[in-house]
Design a protein around this motif. Structure first.
Motif, short mmCIF file in Angstrom:
data_model
loop_
_atom_site.label_atom_id
_atom_site.label_comp_id
_atom_site.label_asym_id
_atom_site.label_seq_id
_atom_site.Cartn_x
_atom_site.Cartn_y
_atom_site.Cartn_z
N PHE A 29 -37.51 85.56 -6.92
CA PHE A 29 -36.26 86.31 -7.09
C PHE A 29 -35.09 85.53 -6.49
CE2 PHE A 29 -39.39 89.76 -6.80
CZ PHE A 29 -38.97 90.67 -7.75
N TYR A 30 -33.94 85.60 -7.14
CA TYR A 30 -32.68 85.26 -6.49
C TYR A 30 -32.12 86.54 -5.87
CZ TYR A 30 -32.06 80.63 -8.65
OH TYR A 30 -32.19 79.32 -9.03
N PHE A 31 -31.76 86.47 -4.60
CA PHE A 31 -31.03 87.55 -3.94
C PHE A 31 -29.59 87.07 -3.80
CE2 PHE A 31 -29.72 89.40 0.31
CZ PHE A 31 -29.26 90.58 -0.24
N VAL A 32 -28.65 87.74 -4.47
CA VAL A 32 -27.29 87.24 -4.60
C VAL A 32 -26.30 88.21 -3.93
CG1 VAL A 32 -25.54 86.37 -6.20
CG2 VAL A 32 -27.97 86.23 -6.81
N GLN A 33 -25.48 87.65 -3.05
CA GLN A 33 -24.41 88.41 -2.41
C GLN A 33 -23.07 87.76 -2.73
OE1 GLN A 33 -25.47 89.79 1.78
NE2 GLN A 33 -27.08 88.28 1.44
N GLN A 34 -22.03 88.57 -2.82
CA GLN A 34 -20.71 88.02 -3.17
C GLN A 34 -19.66 88.43 -2.14
OE1 GLN A 34 -19.85 89.52 -7.12
NE2 GLN A 34 -19.37 91.57 -6.39
N TRP A 35 -18.67 87.54 -1.98
CA TRP A 35 -17.57 87.83 -1.07
C TRP A 35 -16.47 88.53 -1.85
CZ3 TRP A 35 -16.68 88.88 3.59
CH2 TRP A 35 -15.37 88.89 4.10
N PRO A 36 -16.10 89.76 -1.47
CA PRO A 36 -15.14 90.53 -2.26
C PRO A 36 -13.76 89.89 -2.32
CG PRO A 36 -15.59 91.63 -0.17
CD PRO A 36 -16.59 90.53 -0.31
N GLY A 37 -13.37 89.18 -1.26
CA GLY A 37 -12.07 88.52 -1.25
C GLY A 37 -11.94 87.48 -2.35
N SER A 38 -13.05 86.82 -2.68
CA SER A 38 -13.02 85.81 -3.74
C SER A 38 -13.10 86.44 -5.12
CB SER A 38 -14.17 84.82 -3.55
OG SER A 38 -14.06 84.15 -2.31
N TYR A 39 -13.82 87.54 -5.22
CA TYR A 39 -13.86 88.26 -6.49
C TYR A 39 -12.46 88.75 -6.85
CZ TYR A 39 -15.32 91.67 -10.05
OH TYR A 39 -15.47 92.37 -11.22
N CYS A 40 -11.75 89.25 -5.85
CA CYS A 40 -10.45 89.87 -6.11
C CYS A 40 -9.32 88.85 -6.18
CB CYS A 40 -10.15 90.91 -5.03
SG CYS A 40 -11.21 92.37 -5.15
N ASP A 41 -9.52 87.66 -5.59
CA ASP A 41 -8.47 86.65 -5.64
C ASP A 41 -8.86 85.57 -6.64
OD1 ASP A 41 -6.21 85.16 -5.15
OD2 ASP A 41 -6.98 84.24 -3.32
N SER A 42 -9.09 86.00 -7.87
CA SER A 42 -9.48 85.07 -8.92
C SER A 42 -8.60 85.32 -10.13
CB SER A 42 -10.96 85.28 -9.29
OG SER A 42 -11.28 84.58 -10.47
N GLY A 43 -8.19 84.26 -10.73
CA GLY A 43 -7.35 84.40 -11.91
C GLY A 43 -8.10 84.87 -13.14
N LYS A 44 -9.45 84.90 -13.07
CA LYS A 44 -10.24 85.19 -14.26
C LYS A 44 -10.78 86.62 -14.31
CE LYS A 44 -11.72 80.43 -15.20
NZ LYS A 44 -12.87 79.54 -15.41
N SER A 45 -10.82 87.32 -13.18
CA SER A 45 -11.42 88.66 -13.20
C SER A 45 -10.47 89.67 -12.58
CB SER A 45 -12.75 88.67 -12.44
OG SER A 45 -12.56 88.35 -11.08
N SER A 46 -10.47 90.88 -13.14
CA SER A 46 -9.69 91.97 -12.57
C SER A 46 -10.48 92.59 -11.44
CB SER A 46 -9.41 93.02 -13.65
OG SER A 46 -8.68 92.46 -14.71
N CYS A 47 -9.79 93.11 -10.45
CA CYS A 47 -10.43 93.71 -9.29
C CYS A 47 -9.92 95.13 -9.10
CB CYS A 47 -10.14 92.86 -8.05
SG CYS A 47 -10.61 93.62 -6.49
N CYS A 48 -10.82 96.08 -9.08
CA CYS A 48 -10.46 97.48 -8.81
C CYS A 48 -11.38 98.02 -7.73
CB CYS A 48 -10.62 98.32 -10.07
SG CYS A 48 -9.45 97.93 -11.39
N TYR A 49 -10.80 98.57 -6.69
CA TYR A 49 -11.62 99.15 -5.63
C TYR A 49 -12.37 100.36 -6.15
CZ TYR A 49 -8.75 96.27 -2.49
OH TYR A 49 -8.12 95.22 -1.87
N PRO A 50 -13.54 100.64 -5.59
CA PRO A 50 -14.30 101.81 -6.03
C PRO A 50 -13.51 103.10 -5.82
CG PRO A 50 -15.63 100.40 -4.60
CD PRO A 50 -14.23 99.88 -4.53
N THR A 51 -13.92 104.14 -6.52
CA THR A 51 -13.27 105.45 -6.36
C THR A 51 -13.47 105.99 -4.95
OG1 THR A 51 -15.27 106.45 -7.29
CG2 THR A 51 -13.43 106.06 -8.79
N THR A 52 -14.44 105.45 -4.23
CA THR A 52 -14.70 105.88 -2.85
C THR A 52 -13.83 105.12 -1.84
OG1 THR A 52 -16.58 104.33 -2.90
CG2 THR A 52 -17.06 106.66 -3.26
N GLY A 53 -12.99 104.18 -2.30
CA GLY A 53 -12.09 103.46 -1.40
C GLY A 53 -12.42 101.99 -1.28
N LYS A 54 -11.55 101.25 -0.61
CA LYS A 54 -11.74 99.81 -0.43
C LYS A 54 -13.01 99.54 0.36
CE LYS A 54 -9.53 95.64 1.43
NZ LYS A 54 -8.36 95.05 2.15
N PRO A 55 -13.86 98.64 -0.13
CA PRO A 55 -15.08 98.29 0.62
C PRO A 55 -14.75 97.58 1.93
CG PRO A 55 -15.21 97.56 -1.67
CD PRO A 55 -13.78 97.94 -1.41
#
Length: 228
Positions: A29-55
């Motif tokens: 198995f690959y166990f994959v974790q991501q850094w939210p700051g990089s997901y959200c600071d990317s020119g290629k993907s939109s970032c929306c916080y969950p309905t439960t609030g900012k992680p």
């Protein structure tokens, strides 16, 4: 009568072989974790916080993915076993903290978790049912504690640039295993720490050194660790 008996015996043998093939149908198995700051600071993907609030400013789980030693992987293995939130009701609050969705439009996580189970989890049914798949993955996040491993080495999510080698060494020191680091680019085109891959054996019980690393985009020798 004899031919009918032989037919039944052959049928049982084929069923046994089918089960055997399923149980051995991936290597690790690959166990994959991501850094939210990089997901959200990317020119290629939109970032929306969950309905439960900012992680929280911590690595979030992306998934636990069965893989083959040649680098390929099975997917969407059992359409008859769809995601069922009622089977993991006791894990939901933990998952919202540690496995948050950042996709748009905002959601509570169920769409993300459903995708991960149906694409990847159904290919590990010889090892996990739905509950144990998610429970094991949550446990791996606590076990590896990437953010603490990096902090211990003086590497912080402060927007500064760090050596890729130092990041790898810090994670190996903290977890005991060599990670594979995936980078993406921020809105200015700078390489940044995005995802961390570690590996688990095909019994789903122990971290191992990865038999093969992904063929995704490699990082430069110096990468940013953005604020979230």
């Amino acid at each position: 009568m004899e031919s009918k008996f032989l037919f039944l015996i052959n049928l049982l043998v084929l069923q046994y072989l089918a089960v055997l093939c399923v149980s051995q149908d991936f290597d690790f198995f690959y166990f994959v974790q991501q850094w939210p700051g990089s997901y959200c600071d990317s020119g290629k993907s939109s970032c929306c916080y969950p309905t439960t609030g900012k992680p929280a400013a911590d690595f979030g789980i992306h998934g636990l993915w069965p893989n083959y030693n040649d680098g390929s992987y099975p997917q969407n293995c059992d359409p008859n076993n769809p995601f069922d939130e009622s089977k993991i009701s006791d894990l939901i609050s933990n998952m919202r903290r540690n496995w948050p969705t950042l996709a748009c439009p905002s959601g509570s996580g169920e769409t993300f978790w459903s995708h991960e189970w149906e694409k990847h989890g159904t290919c590990s049914e010889s090892v996990f049912d739905q509950h144990s798949y998610f429970e094991t993955t949550l446990g791996l996040k606590q076990q590896t504690n990437l953010l603490q491993a990096l902090k211990t080495a003086g590497i912080k999510a402060d927007g500064r640039t760090y050596s890729l080698g130092d990041i790898k060494d810090a994670i190996k020191e903290g977890t005991g295993y060599t990670p594979w680091i995936e980078c993406n680019q921020d809105s200015s085109g700078n390489s940044q720490l995005y995802q961390v891959y570690l590996c688990l054996d095909n019994s789903g019980s122990s971290l191992i050194e990865c038999p093969v690393f992904p063929k995704g985009k490699k990082c430069g020798s110096e990468i940013e660790f953005p604020v979230f």
